[in-house]
Design a protein around this motif. Structure first.
Motif, PDB file in Angstrom:
ATOM      1  N   PHE A 133      43.657  40.917  43.062  1.00 42.39           N
ATOM      2  CA  PHE A 133      44.490  40.119  42.167  1.00 42.39           C
ATOM      3  C   PHE A 133      45.956  40.437  42.455  1.00 42.39           C
ATOM      4  CE2 PHE A 133      40.409  40.547  40.217  1.00 42.39           C
ATOM      5  CZ  PHE A 133      40.162  39.314  39.636  1.00 42.39           C
ATOM      6  N   THR A 134      46.737  39.384  42.640  1.00 48.45           N
ATOM      7  CA  THR A 134      48.164  39.515  42.903  1.00 48.45           C
ATOM      8  C   THR A 134      48.925  38.808  41.801  1.00 48.45           C
ATOM      9  OG1 THR A 134      47.716  39.510  45.301  1.00 48.45           O
ATOM     10  CG2 THR A 134      49.998  39.116  44.591  1.00 48.45           C
ATOM     11  N   ASP A 135      49.725  39.562  41.070  1.00 45.65           N
ATOM     12  CA  ASP A 135      50.453  39.014  39.928  1.00 45.65           C
ATOM     13  C   ASP A 135      49.515  38.257  38.987  1.00 45.65           C
ATOM     14  OD1 ASP A 135      52.877  40.083  40.795  1.00 45.65           O
ATOM     15  OD2 ASP A 135      53.332  38.325  42.021  1.00 45.65           O
ATOM     16  N   GLY A 136      48.325  38.820  38.797  1.00 43.09           N
ATOM     17  CA  GLY A 136      47.366  38.272  37.842  1.00 43.09           C
ATOM     18  C   GLY A 136      46.449  37.198  38.369  1.00 43.09           C
ATOM     19  N   ARG A 137      46.672  36.739  39.603  1.00 42.53           N
ATOM     20  CA  ARG A 137      45.845  35.672  40.181  1.00 42.53           C
ATOM     21  C   ARG A 137      44.884  36.242  41.218  1.00 42.53           C
ATOM     22  NH1 ARG A 137      47.820  32.698  43.448  1.00 42.53           N
ATOM     23  NH2 ARG A 137      49.726  33.852  43.954  1.00 42.53           N
ATOM     24  N   LEU A 138      43.667  35.718  41.237  1.00 41.29           N
ATOM     25  CA  LEU A 138      42.709  36.098  42.270  1.00 41.29           C
ATOM     26  C   LEU A 138      43.198  35.554  43.604  1.00 41.29           C
ATOM     27  CD1 LEU A 138      39.907  37.331  42.997  1.00 41.29           C
ATOM     28  CD2 LEU A 138      38.957  35.034  42.622  1.00 41.29           C
ATOM     29  N   THR A 139      43.503  36.446  44.553  1.00 41.40           N
ATOM     30  CA  THR A 139      44.051  36.021  45.845  1.00 41.40           C
ATOM     31  C   THR A 139      43.126  36.332  47.015  1.00 41.40           C
ATOM     32  OG1 THR A 139      45.326  38.091  45.892  1.00 41.40           O
ATOM     33  CG2 THR A 139      46.467  36.092  45.159  1.00 41.40           C
ATOM     34  N   ASP A 140      42.102  37.141  46.799  1.00 39.88           N
ATOM     35  CA  ASP A 140      41.114  37.386  47.848  1.00 39.88           C
ATOM     36  C   ASP A 140      39.852  37.905  47.195  1.00 39.88           C
ATOM     37  OD1 ASP A 140      40.073  37.462  50.413  1.00 39.88           O
ATOM     38  OD2 ASP A 140      41.004  39.374  50.958  1.00 39.88           O
ATOM     39  N   SER A 141      38.715  37.496  47.714  1.00 43.98           N
ATOM     40  CA  SER A 141      37.433  38.035  47.269  1.00 43.98           C
ATOM     41  C   SER A 141      36.534  38.166  48.483  1.00 43.98           C
ATOM     42  CB  SER A 141      36.791  37.145  46.194  1.00 43.98           C
ATOM     43  OG  SER A 141      36.747  35.789  46.584  1.00 43.98           O
ATOM     44  N   VAL A 142      35.926  39.337  48.607  1.00 45.03           N
ATOM     45  CA  VAL A 142      35.147  39.662  49.797  1.00 45.03           C
ATOM     46  C   VAL A 142      33.821  40.273  49.377  1.00 45.03           C
ATOM     47  CG1 VAL A 142      37.212  40.033  51.207  1.00 45.03           C
ATOM     48  CG2 VAL A 142      36.192  41.963  49.984  1.00 45.03           C
ATOM     49  N   THR A 143      32.901  40.335  50.322  1.00 48.70           N
ATOM     50  CA  THR A 143      31.619  40.973  50.077  1.00 48.70           C
ATOM     51  C   THR A 143      31.114  41.621  51.354  1.00 48.70           C
ATOM     52  OG1 THR A 143      29.313  40.632  49.404  1.00 48.70           O
ATOM     53  CG2 THR A 143      30.412  38.788  50.493  1.00 48.70           C
ATOM     54  N   ARG A 144      30.445  42.751  51.198  1.00 49.97           N
ATOM     55  CA  ARG A 144      29.855  43.427  52.345  1.00 49.97           C
ATOM     56  C   ARG A 144      28.414  42.995  52.568  1.00 49.97           C
ATOM     57  NH1 ARG A 144      26.665  47.586  50.478  1.00 49.97           N
ATOM     58  NH2 ARG A 144      26.577  48.521  52.562  1.00 49.97           N
ATOM     59  N   THR A 145      27.851  42.225  51.637  1.00 46.53           N
ATOM     60  CA  THR A 145      26.488  41.700  51.782  1.00 46.53           C
ATOM     61  C   THR A 145      26.494  40.214  51.448  1.00 46.53           C
ATOM     62  OG1 THR A 145      25.933  42.288  49.496  1.00 46.53           O
ATOM     63  CG2 THR A 145      25.427  43.914  51.186  1.00 46.53           C
ATOM     64  N   PRO A 146      25.781  39.394  52.206  1.00 44.21           N
ATOM     65  CA  PRO A 146      25.860  37.945  52.004  1.00 44.21           C
ATOM     66  C   PRO A 146      25.474  37.489  50.601  1.00 44.21           C
ATOM     67  CG  PRO A 146      24.810  38.444  54.106  1.00 44.21           C
ATOM     68  CD  PRO A 146      24.944  39.752  53.381  1.00 44.21           C
ATOM     69  N   GLN A 147      24.595  38.226  49.914  1.00 41.62           N
ATOM     70  CA  GLN A 147      24.106  37.759  48.619  1.00 41.62           C
ATOM     71  C   GLN A 147      24.981  38.152  47.441  1.00 41.62           C
ATOM     72  OE1 GLN A 147      22.701  40.010  50.579  1.00 41.62           O
ATOM     73  NE2 GLN A 147      21.860  41.753  49.422  1.00 41.62           N
ATOM     74  N   ALA A 148      25.903  39.101  47.616  1.00 40.38           N
ATOM     75  CA  ALA A 148      26.705  39.580  46.483  1.00 40.38           C
ATOM     76  C   ALA A 148      27.789  38.574  46.122  1.00 40.38           C
ATOM     77  CB  ALA A 148      27.323  40.934  46.805  1.00 40.38           C
ATOM     78  N   ARG A 149      28.098  38.485  44.829  1.00 44.21           N
ATOM     79  CA  ARG A 149      29.037  37.480  44.334  1.00 44.21           C
ATOM     80  C   ARG A 149      29.999  38.094  43.309  1.00 44.21           C
ATOM     81  NH1 ARG A 149      27.392  35.348  48.052  1.00 44.21           N
ATOM     82  NH2 ARG A 149      26.372  33.321  48.329  1.00 44.21           N
ATOM     83  N   LEU A 150      31.119  37.402  43.171  1.00 46.36           N
ATOM     84  CA  LEU A 150      32.065  37.611  42.077  1.00 46.36           C
ATOM     85  C   LEU A 150      31.959  36.392  41.175  1.00 46.36           C
ATOM     86  CD1 LEU A 150      34.641  39.091  40.836  1.00 46.36           C
ATOM     87  CD2 LEU A 150      35.967  37.526  42.288  1.00 46.36           C
ATOM     88  N   TYR A 151      31.917  36.619  39.852  1.00 44.09           N
ATOM     89  CA  TYR A 151      31.796  35.514  38.911  1.00 44.09           C
ATOM     90  C   TYR A 151      32.950  35.522  37.917  1.00 44.09           C
ATOM     91  CZ  TYR A 151      26.938  35.025  40.441  1.00 44.09           C
ATOM     92  OH  TYR A 151      25.807  34.836  41.190  1.00 44.09           O
TER      93      TYR A 151
END
Length: 248
Positions: A198-216
Motif C-alpha cells: 500500500f502506497t499512501d493508503g492505496r493498494l499498489t502491488d499484490s503478489v503471491t508465491r503460490t498460484p492459488q493464494a489470493r488477497l481479498y
C-alpha cells in the motif's frame, strides 16, 4: 523544497518464518532503492522469542542487506537512540504473535509514535500475522484466545486486516461476520503466500508465491452480510540469485 516521501506498508502472508523459498522477503527488499537496505526485525509480538530472532538472522544475513533486531523485553536504547535507530532503517519488519500484547508494549515504550514518524519519513513498514494486523484500524485476532475483533490498531492503513484467511479454521467466517455487523470496518483478507503493498493508503502491488493464494477486499453487502472481492496478484518466481532460507 523537501522531497515528497511516499508512505508505504506491506501486509505479508508469509516470509522467512514460514517459507523456504524466500520469495516474499525478496519482494520486500525489492521495494527499497538502497543497494544494501537496513532491515530491522521487531519480534515484540512473540515476546522477543530467541528462535524467531535466529530465523530472521539466518534469512537476512544471507541477503544483501544490513539486518538488525529491536528488542523491547530487554531494551538497551534510550529514547533518543531508539528514535534514531528506527528512523535510520529502510525496512521495519514486524513478526507474528499476539497483536494486543504487541500494541500494548509498543505504546509503553512510545514505539507506536516512532513507527508513525518512520512511516512519514518513507521507511517501509511490513509484517506477518500480528505484524500485519497492527498497521490497520482494526483486525481479526486470536490475542484473547477465541477469534474476535480488535479495534485498537495504529490506523496507518484505513480499514481492517485479517491474516491467515485460508489456513486457520474460522478466520474467513469470523472476519466476514465482523465486517457485516460493523464490528470491523471493511478491509483486507490476506491468504498465506500473499504480499500486498500500500502506497499512501492505496493498494499498489499484490503478489503471491503460490498460484492459488489470493488477497481479498471484504466489504459489507448492505443486506446484513459481507462480500469479498479477489484482487489480481502477480506470481512471484524464484531467481538464481535468491539464497535458500537456512533454518537454525
Amino acid at each position: 523544497m523537501a522531497a515528497i516521501r511516499e508512505r508505504r506498508l506491506a501486509l505479508l502472508g508469509g516470509g522467512f518464518s514460514t517459507d523456504d523459498d524466500g520469495l516474499l522477503d525478496d519482494w520486500v527488499l525489492g521495494q527499497v532503492r538502497a543497494p544494501r537496505p537496513k532491515v530491522c526485525f521487531v519480534p515484540t509480538a512473540s515476546g522477543d522469542a530467541p528462535d524467531y530472532v535466529g530465523q530472521f538472522h539466518a534469512a537476512f544475513q544471507a541477503r544483501a542487506c544490513e539486518a538488525a533486531v529491536l528488542h523491547l523485553f530487554r531494551r538497551e536504547l534510550d529514547d533518543d537512540a531508539l528514535r534514531a535507530f528506527l528512523l535510520g532503517q529502510d525496512v521495519i519488519y514486524v513478526g507474528g504473535g499476539n497483536t494486543a500484547n504487541l500494541l500494548a508494549v509498543w505504546r509503553a515504550h512510545s514505539v507506536d509514535r516512532l513507527l508513525r514518524e518512520a512511516f512519514d519519513h518513507g521507511v517501509l513498514l511490513c509484517g506477518i500475522s500480528a505484524g500485519a494486523n497492527c498497521w490497520a484500524e482494526g483486525s481479526l485476532t486470536d490475542s484473547f484466545g477465541p477469534l474476535t475483533h480488535l479495534s485498537d490498531g495504529l490506523a496507518l492503513l484505513s480499514g481492517s486486516v485479517c491474516p491467515h484467511y485460508d489456513s486457520e479454521p474460522g478466520r474467513r467466517s469470523s472476519y466476514r461476520a465482523a465486517v457485516a455487523r460493523g464490528a470491523l470496518p471493511a478491509g483486507w483478507a490476506v491468504e498465506d503466500g500473499v504480499g500486498a503493498l500500500f502506497t499512501d493508503g492505496r493498494l499498489t502491488d499484490s503478489v503471491t508465491r503460490t498460484p492459488q493464494a489470493r488477497l481479498y477486499r471484504v466489504e459489507p453487502d448492505g443486506e446484513g452480510g459481507a462480500e469479498e472481492y479477489a484482487q489480481s496478484c502477480r506470481l512471484l518466481v524464484p531467481t538464481a540469485a535468491a539464497p535458500p532460507v537456512a533454518r537454525p
